[in-house]
Design a protein around this motif. Structure first.
Motif, PDB file in Angstrom:
ATOM      1  N   GLU A  66      -3.842   6.133  41.626  1.00  0.00           N
ATOM      2  CA  GLU A  66      -3.536   5.532  40.545  1.00  0.00           C
ATOM      3  C   GLU A  66      -2.386   4.515  40.234  1.00  0.00           C
ATOM      4  O   GLU A  66      -1.610   5.413  39.550  1.00  0.00           O
ATOM      5  N   VAL A  67      -1.766   3.367  40.484  1.00  0.00           N
ATOM      6  CA  VAL A  67      -0.799   2.964  40.733  1.00  0.00           C
ATOM      7  C   VAL A  67      -0.052   1.675  39.895  1.00  0.00           C
ATOM      8  O   VAL A  67      -1.148   0.812  40.223  1.00  0.00           O
ATOM      9  N   ASN A  68      -0.104   1.529  38.584  1.00  0.00           N
ATOM     10  CA  ASN A  68      -0.057   0.798  38.048  1.00  0.00           C
ATOM     11  C   ASN A  68       1.326   0.088  37.179  1.00  0.00           C
ATOM     12  O   ASN A  68       2.568   1.035  37.215  1.00  0.00           O
ATOM     13  N   PHE A  69       1.904  -0.697  36.494  1.00  0.00           N
ATOM     14  CA  PHE A  69       3.170  -1.057  36.432  1.00  0.00           C
ATOM     15  C   PHE A  69       3.289  -0.821  34.909  1.00  0.00           C
ATOM     16  O   PHE A  69       2.022  -0.803  33.942  1.00  0.00           O
ATOM     17  N   SER A  70       4.383  -0.063  34.218  1.00  0.00           N
ATOM     18  CA  SER A  70       4.308   0.811  32.756  1.00  0.00           C
ATOM     19  C   SER A  70       4.849  -0.529  32.441  1.00  0.00           C
ATOM     20  O   SER A  70       5.197  -1.322  32.387  1.00  0.00           O
ATOM     21  N   LYS A  71       4.431   0.019  30.888  1.00  0.00           N
ATOM     22  CA  LYS A  71       5.241  -0.584  29.737  1.00  0.00           C
ATOM     23  C   LYS A  71       6.402  -0.327  29.255  1.00  0.00           C
ATOM     24  O   LYS A  71       7.326  -0.548  28.767  1.00  0.00           O
ATOM     25  N   HIS A  72       7.063   0.728  30.078  1.00  0.00           N
ATOM     26  CA  HIS A  72       8.656   0.655  30.130  1.00  0.00           C
ATOM     27  C   HIS A  72       9.739   0.518  31.049  1.00  0.00           C
ATOM     28  O   HIS A  72       9.418   0.023  31.865  1.00  0.00           O
ATOM     29  N   ALA A  73      10.470  -0.600  30.398  1.00  0.00           N
ATOM     30  CA  ALA A  73      10.855  -0.985  30.738  1.00  0.00           C
ATOM     31  C   ALA A  73      11.992  -0.558  32.109  1.00  0.00           C
ATOM     32  O   ALA A  73      12.389  -1.121  33.003  1.00  0.00           O
ATOM     33  N   ASN A  74      12.662   0.711  31.655  1.00  0.00           N
ATOM     34  CA  ASN A  74      12.533   1.644  32.664  1.00  0.00           C
ATOM     35  C   ASN A  74      13.026   3.575  32.155  1.00  0.00           C
ATOM     36  O   ASN A  74      12.216   3.407  30.934  1.00  0.00           O
ATOM     37  N   ILE A  75      13.593   3.787  32.291  1.00  0.00           N
ATOM     38  CA  ILE A  75      13.292   5.673  32.775  1.00  0.00           C
ATOM     39  C   ILE A  75      15.082   5.608  32.488  1.00  0.00           C
ATOM     40  O   ILE A  75      15.966   5.379  32.667  1.00  0.00           O
ATOM     41  N   THR A  76      14.986   6.331  30.589  1.00  0.00           N
ATOM     42  CA  THR A  76      16.171   7.125  30.390  1.00  0.00           C
ATOM     43  C   THR A  76      16.760   8.263  31.128  1.00  0.00           C
ATOM     44  O   THR A  76      15.922   9.177  31.819  1.00  0.00           O
ATOM     45  N   SER A  77      17.961   7.986  31.594  1.00  0.00           N
ATOM     46  CA  SER A  77      18.219   9.594  31.966  1.00  0.00           C
ATOM     47  C   SER A  77      18.204  10.604  31.390  1.00  0.00           C
ATOM     48  O   SER A  77      18.810  10.469  30.059  1.00  0.00           O
ATOM     49  N   ALA A  78      17.861  12.035  31.670  1.00  0.00           N
ATOM     50  CA  ALA A  78      17.432  13.487  30.810  1.00  0.00           C
ATOM     51  C   ALA A  78      17.659  13.932  32.341  1.00  0.00           C
ATOM     52  O   ALA A  78      17.679  13.875  33.238  1.00  0.00           O
ATOM     53  N   PRO A  79      17.976  15.653  30.921  1.00  0.00           N
ATOM     54  CA  PRO A  79      17.047  16.468  32.006  1.00  0.00           C
ATOM     55  C   PRO A  79      16.285  16.492  33.103  1.00  0.00           C
ATOM     56  O   PRO A  79      16.248  17.096  34.392  1.00  0.00           O
ATOM     57  N   ASP A  80      15.411  16.264  32.918  1.00  0.00           N
ATOM     58  CA  ASP A  80      14.188  16.277  33.206  1.00  0.00           C
ATOM     59  C   ASP A  80      13.907  15.065  33.428  1.00  0.00           C
ATOM     60  O   ASP A  80      12.957  14.983  34.995  1.00  0.00           O
ATOM     61  N   THR A  81      14.635  14.099  34.198  1.00  0.00           N
ATOM     62  CA  THR A  81      14.745  12.553  35.619  1.00  0.00           C
ATOM     63  C   THR A  81      15.382  12.924  36.623  1.00  0.00           C
ATOM     64  O   THR A  81      16.626  13.728  36.605  1.00  0.00           O
ATOM     65  N   HIS A  82      14.800  12.669  37.659  1.00  0.00           N
ATOM     66  CA  HIS A  82      15.636  12.822  38.836  1.00  0.00           C
ATOM     67  C   HIS A  82      15.979  11.396  38.950  1.00  0.00           C
ATOM     68  O   HIS A  82      15.465  10.437  39.468  1.00  0.00           O
ATOM     69  N   ASP A  83      17.112  11.451  39.182  1.00  0.00           N
ATOM     70  CA  ASP A  83      18.251   9.963  39.737  1.00  0.00           C
ATOM     71  C   ASP A  83      17.891   9.473  41.268  1.00  0.00           C
ATOM     72  O   ASP A  83      18.795  11.090  41.888  1.00  0.00           O
ATOM     73  N   TYR A  84      18.005   9.330  41.624  1.00  0.00           N
ATOM     74  CA  TYR A  84      17.618   8.613  43.010  1.00  0.00           C
ATOM     75  C   TYR A  84      19.243   7.664  43.532  1.00  0.00           C
ATOM     76  O   TYR A  84      18.669   7.139  44.449  1.00  0.00           O
ATOM     77  N   SER A  85      19.512   6.756  41.787  1.00  0.00           N
ATOM     78  CA  SER A  85      20.058   5.959  42.475  1.00  0.00           C
ATOM     79  C   SER A  85      20.655   5.741  43.282  1.00  0.00           C
ATOM     80  O   SER A  85      22.006   4.747  44.560  1.00  0.00           O
ATOM     81  N   GLY A  86      21.968   6.856  43.172  1.00  0.00           N
ATOM     82  CA  GLY A  86      23.226   6.854  44.416  1.00  0.00           C
ATOM     83  C   GLY A  86      22.420   7.832  45.714  1.00  0.00           C
ATOM     84  O   GLY A  86      23.351   8.496  46.668  1.00  0.00           O
ATOM     85  N   SER A  87      20.961   8.147  45.845  1.00  0.00           N
ATOM     86  CA  SER A  87      20.612   8.071  47.628  1.00  0.00           C
ATOM     87  C   SER A  87      20.621   7.620  48.784  1.00  0.00           C
ATOM     88  O   SER A  87      20.684   6.124  48.782  1.00  0.00           O
ATOM     89  N   ASN A  88      21.360   8.588  49.673  1.00  0.00           N
ATOM     90  CA  ASN A  88      21.868   7.857  51.361  1.00  0.00           C
ATOM     91  C   ASN A  88      20.239   7.929  51.602  1.00  0.00           C
ATOM     92  O   ASN A  88      20.067   7.116  52.898  1.00  0.00           O
ATOM     93  N   LEU A  89      19.313   8.550  50.864  1.00  0.00           N
ATOM     94  CA  LEU A  89      17.851   8.263  51.864  1.00  0.00           C
ATOM     95  C   LEU A  89      17.181   6.620  51.257  1.00  0.00           C
ATOM     96  O   LEU A  89      16.336   6.366  52.145  1.00  0.00           O
ATOM     97  N   ASN A  90      18.129   6.203  49.975  1.00  0.00           N
ATOM     98  CA  ASN A  90      17.151   4.810  49.756  1.00  0.00           C
ATOM     99  C   ASN A  90      17.106   4.218  51.027  1.00  0.00           C
ATOM    100  O   ASN A  90      17.662   3.785  51.449  1.00  0.00           O
TER     101      ASN A  90
END
Length: 447
Positions: free
Chosen positions: A328-352
């Motif tokens: 099930e894939v839908n738009f979230s009510k959250h505008a973004n995901i806040t950085s946190a220890p249990d959040t994986h950040d891929y913004s700098g990944s060269n695999l993008n």
């Protein structure tokens, strides 16, 4: 050794690194009074409020490697004790290579996710004065343009008003310098160059830039997508969206969505993790962050690079089967995901996948298929190697190894889409004989 100074010299500053990234690196140690980006040299100069702040920053980064967006940067005291500011007339500050104001601007565009054409640049720069000539070209520094105004004050005003701004929301950042050229020579009015004082010039499909020091300007390969022209509303979205995907968006795609975060549910929590979701959803856009919801193990939030990419992911992956579960894939009510220890950040990944050649990747967007395409393979790879690497994910009906542009690539046809999807999420970015391979869905029906 260089004496302590308020000015910090930063090296290895890639084009993906913004001024705000650099500020975040040093602001914990004190206020930053001035910042100069030396884009042509991949360097920057930061002037702290006082010497003590600069000393504290460098002492800290002596023991801790400074890193921005996955790239290591290197810091030392500058030989400058002060940075020269921009004066009232728009004097350019470029460290050791000051250039006098000129009616010709050299514009470099960073974070180029969407197409920038002669028409787009003309709409951005013409409000500040009459643009006589415009030439675009591709160089090692990135996509660039030379823009010649009729009057010097127009060029100064444009640089002061537009320096550092984004053409589209979150990307296509303008880095503007004064050129040292005295006159642009334009031979053709086409998609790469334009002389607005001489509309009768011929159009030639493969003309060359005649500017000294610049080779064939080339046609930048991006095609428009659903970029939002927030900084410059006069650009609008209609033209970009109408020509996306080579002439029209896939049925069901509006190109107007502005929600970037997706909620994915009905996951198989025993087999799915953040990296597997990245491998799947990065087919449709760059991934910023992914968060598995610990109180709902079969749910995850995925923040895409922009709303258009999120819309593609929702459209193509809704109902896809992954590890025995219909997503099930839908738009979230959250505008973004806040950085946190249990959040994986891929913004700098060269695999993008959409950092370069975004148009090619947009054209290949599709729902999961039975066929996967493998690239960046080792040159001595065999079909047996491919089979051994993938066969645990399902029955492979056929494979084909081939060469394109001197590089080995392969196709593998599974019995069904679920098997191909599992192979992609598990084996994209895996290694075959030391080569990190890339996998995407192929729209071919047979080999």
């Amino acid at each position: 050794m260089t004496e302590p100074s308020k000015v910090i010299h930063v090296r290895n500053v890639g084009h993906e690194i913004s001024e705000s990234d650099l500020l975040q690196l040093v602001q914990p140690f004190g206020a930053v009074s001035k910042l100069v980006m030396l884009r042509a040299k991949n360097q920057a100069l930061l002037q702290m409020h006082d010497v003590a702040s600069a000393v504290s920053a460098l002492q800290y980064y002596t023991n801790v490697q400074a890193s921005i967006r996955g790239r290591n940067v290197y810091m030392q005291f500058s030989s400058h004790q002060e940075l020269t500011t921009v004066d009232q007339n728009g004097q350019a500050r470029k460290g050791d290579q000051d250039l006098q104001p000129n009616r010709i601007l050299l514009v470099t565009i960073h974070h180029l996710l969407y197409p920038i054409t002669v028409e787009v640049l003309h709409q951005v720069f013409s409000p500040h004065g009459f643009v006589e000539k415009l030439v675009t070209f591709q160089k090692s520094a990135g996509f660039q343009a030379l823009i010649q105004y009729q009057l010097l004050p127009s060029a100064v005003q444009a640089r002061n008003a537009l320096q550092g701004r984004n053409i589209y929301d979150g990307c296509c950042q303008l880095d503007i310098q004064f050129s040292n050229l005295t006159e642009l020579q334009v031979n053709y009015n086409n998609e790469r160059s334009r002389d607005f004082t001489n509309p009768s010039l011929p159009s030639e499909q493969r003309g060359s830039s005649s500017q000294p020091g610049y080779g064939d300007s080339g046609m930048y390969a991006l095609q428009p997508s659903g970029a939002r022209a927030v900084a410059f509303p006069q650009l609008g979205n209609a033209a970009a969206i109408a020509t996306a995907f080579g002439g029209g968006l896939p049925p069901g795609i509006s190109g107007t969505n502005d929600r970037c975060t997706i909620l994915v549910s009905n996951l198989n929590p025993d087999k799915v993790d953040e990296d597997k979701l990245f491998n799947l959803f990065s087919l449709y856009g760059n991934i910023v962050r992914i968060k598995m919801l610990r109180n709902k193990p079969d749910h995850a939030l995925i923040q895409m690079g922009d709303g258009f990419q999120a819309e593609l992911a929702v459209h193509f992956l809704k109902g896809a089967v992954l590890f025995g579960k219909h997503l099930e894939v839908n738009f979230s009510k959250h505008a973004n995901i806040t950085s946190a220890p249990d959040t994986h950040d891929y913004s700098g990944s060269n695999l993008n996948r959409f950092n370069r050649n975004a148009a090619k990747n947009y054209r290949y967007c599709c729902a999961p298929t039975k066929m996967i395409h493998l690239s960046t393979l080792p040159q001595d790879v065999t079909e047996e190697d491919i089979l051994n690497h993938l066969e645990e994910h399902g029955a492979i009906i056929n494979t084909k190894l081939f060469e394109a542009n001197g590089k080995k690539q392969a196709l593998a046809l599974f019995e069904n889409e679920e098997q191909a999807t599992e192979a992609l999420v598990c084996k994209h970015a895996s290694s075959i004989d030391g080569s990190i391979i890339r996998i995407s869905f192929s729209q071919l029906q047979s080999i």
